[in-house]
Design a protein around this motif. Structure first.
Motif, PDB file in Angstrom:
ATOM      1  N   GLU A 167       0.846  -1.188   0.000  1.00 14.11           N
ATOM      2  CA  GLU A 167       0.000   0.000   0.000  1.00 14.11           C
ATOM      3  C   GLU A 167       0.882   1.239   0.000  1.00 14.11           C
ATOM      4  O   GLU A 167       1.824   1.345   0.801  1.00 14.11           O
ATOM      5  N   VAL A 168       0.608   2.147  -0.932  1.00 15.98           N
ATOM      6  CA  VAL A 168       1.348   3.407  -0.991  1.00 15.98           C
ATOM      7  C   VAL A 168       0.564   4.464  -0.232  1.00 15.98           C
ATOM      8  O   VAL A 168      -0.590   4.741  -0.555  1.00 15.98           O
ATOM      9  N   ILE A 169       1.194   5.032   0.768  1.00 26.06           N
ATOM     10  CA  ILE A 169       0.531   6.037   1.607  1.00 26.06           C
ATOM     11  C   ILE A 169       1.142   7.407   1.306  1.00 26.06           C
ATOM     12  O   ILE A 169       2.355   7.589   1.404  1.00 26.06           O
ATOM     13  N   ARG A 170       0.288   8.343   0.937  1.00 22.64           N
ATOM     14  CA  ARG A 170       0.742   9.697   0.593  1.00 22.64           C
ATOM     15  C   ARG A 170       0.305  10.680   1.678  1.00 22.64           C
ATOM     16  O   ARG A 170      -0.872  10.724   2.060  1.00 22.64           O
ATOM     17  N   VAL A 219       5.040  10.186 -10.369  1.00 22.14           N
ATOM     18  CA  VAL A 219       4.411   9.754 -11.618  1.00 22.14           C
ATOM     19  C   VAL A 219       5.478   9.505 -12.677  1.00 22.14           C
ATOM     20  O   VAL A 219       5.453   8.506 -13.407  1.00 22.14           O
ATOM     21  N   GLN A 220       6.444  10.411 -12.749  1.00 24.08           N
ATOM     22  CA  GLN A 220       7.507  10.310 -13.749  1.00 24.08           C
ATOM     23  C   GLN A 220       8.455   9.144 -13.465  1.00 24.08           C
ATOM     24  O   GLN A 220       8.966   8.513 -14.386  1.00 24.08           O
ATOM     25  N   GLN A 221       8.671   8.853 -12.199  1.00 29.57           N
ATOM     26  CA  GLN A 221       9.698   7.870 -11.823  1.00 29.57           C
ATOM     27  C   GLN A 221       9.191   6.435 -11.802  1.00 29.57           C
ATOM     28  O   GLN A 221       9.988   5.496 -11.874  1.00 29.57           O
ATOM     29  N   LYS A 255       3.513   2.396 -13.233  1.00 30.49           N
ATOM     30  CA  LYS A 255       2.295   3.226 -13.287  1.00 30.49           C
ATOM     31  C   LYS A 255       1.432   3.075 -12.031  1.00 30.49           C
ATOM     32  O   LYS A 255       0.209   2.968 -12.085  1.00 30.49           O
ATOM     33  N   VAL A 256       2.115   3.068 -10.901  1.00 32.73           N
ATOM     34  CA  VAL A 256       1.410   3.035  -9.614  1.00 32.73           C
ATOM     35  C   VAL A 256       0.819   4.414  -9.322  1.00 32.73           C
ATOM     36  O   VAL A 256      -0.313   4.539  -8.855  1.00 32.73           O
ATOM     37  N   LEU A 269      -3.553  13.504  -7.084  1.00 26.58           N
ATOM     38  CA  LEU A 269      -2.665  12.354  -7.252  1.00 26.58           C
ATOM     39  C   LEU A 269      -3.273  11.173  -6.521  1.00 26.58           C
ATOM     40  O   LEU A 269      -3.747  11.311  -5.382  1.00 26.58           O
ATOM     41  N   TYR A 270      -3.293  10.020  -7.173  1.00 27.42           N
ATOM     42  CA  TYR A 270      -3.786   8.825  -6.507  1.00 27.42           C
ATOM     43  C   TYR A 270      -2.936   7.637  -6.931  1.00 27.42           C
ATOM     44  O   TYR A 270      -2.063   7.753  -7.803  1.00 27.42           O
ATOM     45  N   THR A 271      -3.140   6.488  -6.314  1.00 23.56           N
ATOM     46  CA  THR A 271      -2.282   5.342  -6.567  1.00 23.56           C
ATOM     47  C   THR A 271      -3.090   4.098  -6.908  1.00 23.56           C
ATOM     48  O   THR A 271      -4.209   3.916  -6.434  1.00 23.56           O
TER      49      THR A 271
END
Length: 501
Positions: free
Chosen positions: A11-14, A26-28, A32-33, A43-45
């Motif tokens: 899980e990616v937590i922002r 997004v670029q890195q 495409k997560v 921005l979402y994941t």
């Protein structure tokens, strides 16, 4: 409706309070997560795509991202673990073989961590490597039974071809295709500066790297990809790959998506075609066949290059090694079951083979008992994580060690175990030109030099602590090892005493 029971692994937590919507994430992210909705400026994941490579976390300028294990938990069951259930979900949906990269994550015993090094005190005092000579150079190759000199004291014994390593460490076989050209260049340049060798793996040698031939071991695998006369003559030694620790008994597979124009030319296969190595060499079905190939390779190189044979660590490795010596090999490379890989069937990786520590001990002991240990050098890999592992391996009987995963970690690998996908965000296990550019050989080769140089300093410190001033004096010196947390059978196989004895 095709119901997918799989949930995200991570899980990616922002942290929205920190996030400045710079969209670096997004670029890195090649997977495409991270996604950006311009209309809503949000921005979402897509968590299910995340492999936990840490690229977004490291590159975020305000450190607004954290990656954690996905909180979904199955009901606790020691037999039916979360991973076992998820693997069934995946196979029942796809009907395919499970593939995994790098070494096995299963909690098998790590024997390096259950061995301790001895140290000198008074009667046999320690040595200060900062003030006294300390030799860590090793010479790999077959040694003569005896040395003869003429009346002038000149050596008249013909010495078989040897490879000199200034440090008892080599970079393991990793093919061009499995890893990027920039990663290969980093390995080659580091090997040249360190005075050691790197290994091409089974993917041939890129034309730009022939200039590193004095520090290159060229591999001949079952698929014979990229193997031709000039290639065999380009390196300082030749390695016949019979087996690999991560997948003993089976061949290799490089997906067609990794075979671009350059890889195609180097491997001598069509662009976009899968490079499938057969399980056996189709000209080797006996020790006699192996002997024929060894001497064919020596013939084509005018007997100027030593020939290595690489095998996987399996239960009868000692008998296999004995046959390999008698077949004329100059060195044997033994790869343990924790060895890394670009891709291997998960069931093979996690269930086939044995630890390198046990294989090394029994091979060295058998060759000594048969009186043929001097006829061959022993190199071991899978997995050497630090300088202490290397010292313990040499004390168990190795001449030198080979590092693969450790070298890739030095280049930036974050062990996300998804090399086979070809979307490595660190520019290592990929052929995507945009991703490859992320790995700068001018910078990264220095990290490899730093790593091996640091290990060499530590090796000297440990040798000094044992009262030994040359790495050759440690080879096979099991009196310098003591076991802890091992049973009698394990101690017997390793040939060491228990701590306190």
């Amino acid at each position: 409706m095709n119901l997918d029971f799989n949930s995200p692994t991570f899980e990616v937590i922002r942290n929205d309070k920190k996030c400045i919507k710079c969209r670096v994430c997004v670029q890195q992210c090649s997977n495409k997560v991270h996604l950006y909705n311009a209309e809503r400026n949000v921005l979402y994941t897509d968590d299910i795509r995340c492999v936990n490579c840490h690229r977004c976390v490291v590159m975020c300028p305000v450190k607004a991202l954290v990656v954690k294990k996905y909180p979904l938990e199955f009901r606790g069951n020691a037999n039916w673990t979360d991973s076992a259930i998820k693997e069934i979900y995946k196979q029942s949906q796809t009907g395919g073989v499970l593939l995994s990269s790098m070494g096995t994550p299963r909690p098998f015993p790590i024997y390096w961590d259950k061995m301790l090094l001895n140290a000198s005190q008074v009667t046999n005092p320690s040595i200060d490597p900062l003030r006294e000579p300390m030799e860590t150079k090793v010479v790999i190759g077959r040694k003569p039974e005896k040395l003869e000199f003429n009346a002038k004291g000149e050596l008249i014994t013909k010495i078989p071809p040897q490879v000199e390593l200034k440090v008892p460490i080599m970079f393991s076989a990793m093919s061009y295709g499995a890893i990027s050209k920039n990663a290969h260049e980093s390995l080659a340049r580091a090997a040249e500066e360190l005075g050691i060798c790197y290994n091409t793996g089974e993917g041939g040698l890129n034309k730009d790297f022939y200039k590193y031939g004095n520090n290159t071991v060229v591999q001949v695998a079952s698929g014979r990809f990229g193997v031709h006369k000039e290639y065999l003559k380009a390196g300082v030694a030749i390695e016949i790959k019979i087996g690999q620790g991560a997948k003993p008994g089976i061949g290799g597979h490089l997906p067609g998506r990794k075979v671009g124009e350059d890889v195609s030319a180097t491997r001598m296969i069509p662009i976009g075609s899968d490079a499938i190595s057969p399980a056996p060499h189709h000209d080797i079905y006996s020790i006699e066949d192996l002997r024929q190939l060894i001497f064919s390779l020596k013939e084509i190189t005018n007997y100027k290059k030593p020939v290595f044979v690489k095998i996987a660590a399996v239960h009868n490795a000692a008998a296999i090694a004995s046959g390999i010596v008698r077949a004329g090999a100059d060195a044997i490379v033994v790869d343990g079951f924790r060895g890394g890989t670009g891709a291997a069937p998960t069931r093979i990786r996690d269930n086939v083979g044995i630890p390198i520590e046990l294989a090394l001990a029994v091979i060295d002991q058998r060759l000594r008992e048969e009186g043929i240990r001097n006829q061959v050098s022993l190199l071991v890999s899978g997995t050497i994580r630090n300088s202490a592992d290397a010292v313990k391996a040499i004390a168990l009987g190795a001449d030198a060690v080979c590092i693969g995963s450790a070298a890739l970690i030095a280049l930036g690998c974050h062990m996300c175990h998804s090399c086979s996908v070809g979307k490595c965000n660190w520019g290592i296990a990929t052929q995507d030109s945009d991703l490859v550019k992320r790995l700068d050989p001018d910078t990264m080769y220095k990290r490899l030099v730093n790593l091996v140089s640091a290990w060499n300093h530590e090796i000297q410190e440990m040798l000094g602590g044992m009262g030994i001033n040359a790495i050759e004096s440690l080879r096979g010196n099991r009196l310098m090892l003591r076991g802890i947390g091992l049973n009698e059978k394990e101690l017997s196989i390793l040939g060491i005493q228990y701590a306190g004895e």
